[in-house]
Design a protein around this motif. Structure first.
Motif, PDB file in Angstrom:
ATOM      1  N   ASN A 158       1.033  -1.402  -0.128  1.00  0.00           N
ATOM      2  CA  ASN A 158      -0.034  -0.058  -0.107  1.00  0.00           C
ATOM      3  C   ASN A 158       0.854   1.282  -0.059  1.00  0.00           C
ATOM      4  O   ASN A 158       1.089   1.790   1.029  1.00  0.00           O
ATOM      5  CB  ASN A 158      -0.939   0.096   1.063  1.00  0.00           C
ATOM      6  N   ALA A 159       1.283   1.502  -1.068  1.00  0.00           N
ATOM      7  CA  ALA A 159       2.303   2.779  -1.396  1.00  0.00           C
ATOM      8  C   ALA A 159       1.243   3.940  -0.876  1.00  0.00           C
ATOM      9  O   ALA A 159       2.136   4.781  -0.473  1.00  0.00           O
ATOM     10  CB  ALA A 159       2.645   2.911  -2.765  1.00  0.00           C
ATOM     11  N   ASP A 160       0.435   4.215  -1.210  1.00  0.00           N
ATOM     12  CA  ASP A 160      -0.303   5.383  -0.707  1.00  0.00           C
ATOM     13  C   ASP A 160      -0.319   5.815   0.677  1.00  0.00           C
ATOM     14  O   ASP A 160      -0.235   6.880   1.160  1.00  0.00           O
ATOM     15  CB  ASP A 160      -1.768   5.375  -1.298  1.00  0.00           C
ATOM     16  N   ILE A 161      -0.629   4.741   1.464  1.00  0.00           N
ATOM     17  CA  ILE A 161      -0.386   5.018   3.027  1.00  0.00           C
ATOM     18  C   ILE A 161       0.965   5.160   3.472  1.00  0.00           C
ATOM     19  O   ILE A 161       1.193   5.985   4.158  1.00  0.00           O
ATOM     20  CB  ILE A 161      -1.201   3.793   3.807  1.00  0.00           C
ATOM     21  N   ALA A 162       1.926   4.401   2.869  1.00  0.00           N
ATOM     22  CA  ALA A 162       3.342   4.727   3.245  1.00  0.00           C
ATOM     23  C   ALA A 162       3.908   5.980   3.096  1.00  0.00           C
ATOM     24  O   ALA A 162       4.582   6.851   3.891  1.00  0.00           O
ATOM     25  CB  ALA A 162       4.117   3.504   2.676  1.00  0.00           C
ATOM     26  N   VAL A 163       3.347   6.491   1.714  1.00  0.00           N
ATOM     27  CA  VAL A 163       4.024   7.748   1.391  1.00  0.00           C
ATOM     28  C   VAL A 163       3.082   8.836   2.035  1.00  0.00           C
ATOM     29  O   VAL A 163       3.703   9.929   2.603  1.00  0.00           O
ATOM     30  CB  VAL A 163       4.099   8.014  -0.008  1.00  0.00           C
TER      31      VAL A 163
END
Length: 330
Positions: free
Chosen positions: A63-68
């Motif tokens: 989940n790149a959106d939550i990480a970034v």
């Protein structure tokens, strides 16, 4: 149950953050480290542990959106915290009393924010050793920036100021420096565990509500994982340790950028900054403008008018709500 676990993790985070700040204050008083160094290094690093856990966990599950979003959103929320306290306590002139040495940290934060904005805009798909080129640039800028800060001249201790001692004394003040350090580490470990729980439950909430990982990461999880910073600033100000309060926020914002960079290799689907929603660019630009306003507050000369002094902080607060709204409606 995802909401229940999320709230419980947030409560544990708040409790641990209160104790963390008290122990940090003891360390700043009973060791050679001053309030600025403790705030910028120790407290900022410890209060950023939830962000580390959250972003690494989110990147690991793809989940790149939550990480970034968690990293950039946390920086937005951190500056909102600092501005809110400065505005509410405008007669006490928090940023005016803080050491001008914080400007070094703020300049590094501005540089790293600009690099993140460029990465989100250019969408570089190049990698070196499995790590995105943009992540390499951000990491190297952080390392060289920290080395430069350590070599820059520092103000004399007498030049820094503290708030009037009108609040309750630190309940942990009787601890020795060694005991405070041991308890500081224990509280930091608790915060790290709570941050992992926030990440997992936050991802579940994003799926349940259908709101979207970008907004959940940039707003809900970012605000919750920034609770340690919020509590740390509040406790530091109650203990009249202005430099620890300001250093905790500015140091955390710089530390979050290196976390963002080293989250890239954990995300195995490619460069993490090229895999996220364009809405993160709104938050990053918001962080840039808010940082510039905080810089202005640190540099402005003493003024008679409390209104003129508090105006930059009021604008920072406004930008926070505008950026959050635009991110939600994007």
């Amino acid at each position: 149950m995802a909401f229940v676990y999320f709230i419980l993790a947030a409560i544990v985070t708040v409790f641990a953050a209160v104790k963390l700040s008290q122990y940090a204050d003891v360390i700043s008083e009973k060791t050679s480290m001053g309030g600025m160094m403790v705030g910028t290094l120790l407290l900022a690093g410890a209060t950023s542990l939830p962000e580390i856990s959250t972003s690494f966990s989110a990147a690991a599950i793809g989940n790149a959106d939550i990480a970034v979003g968690n990293m950039i959103g946390s920086n937005l929320f951190n500056l909102f915290i600092l501005a809110a306290f400065d505005f509410l306590l405008r007669r006490r002139r928090i940023l005016e009393r803080a050491s001008r040495d914080h400007i070094y940290t703020l300049f590094l934060g501005l540089l790293l924010t600009v690099l993140v904005i460029l990465a989100l805009w250019l969408r570089l798909d190049a990698s070196i050793l499995g790590i995105g080129l943009d992540a390499w640039i951000i990491a190297l800028a952080y390392i060289f920036g920290m080395l430069a800060i350590n070599k820059l001249p520092k103000s004399e201790p007498a030049a820094t100021q503290s708030l009037p001692q009108t609040e309750p004394a630190n309940p942990s003040a009787s601890l020795s420096a060694r005991a405070a350090i041991a308890r500081f580490i224990a509280a930091a470990i608790i915060i790290l565990g709570a941050g992992t729980a926030l990440s997992i439950t936050g991802d579940q909430i994003a799926v349940i509500t259908g709101i979207g990982s970008s907004f959940i990461g940039s707003f809900l999880i970012a605000a919750t994982t920034s609770l340690p910073e919020a509590i740390s600033v509040f406790v530091a100000l109650r203990l009249s340790n202005v430099n620890m309060a300001v250093g905790a926020v500015l140091g955390s914002n710089v530390f979050n950028m290196i976390i963002l960079a080293i989250s890239d290799p954990v995300y195995t689907a490619g460069p993490i900054l090229s895999a996220v929603s364009n809405s993160h660019l709104i938050i990053a630009v918001g962080v840039l403008f808010m940082s510039l306003l905080v810089l202005y507050s640190l540099l402005q000369k003493k003024t008679i008018s409390n209104f003129k002094y508090a105006l930059p902080s009021a604008i920072v607060i406004l930008i926070y709500f505008i950026a959050s709204y635009l991110n939600f409606t994007y």
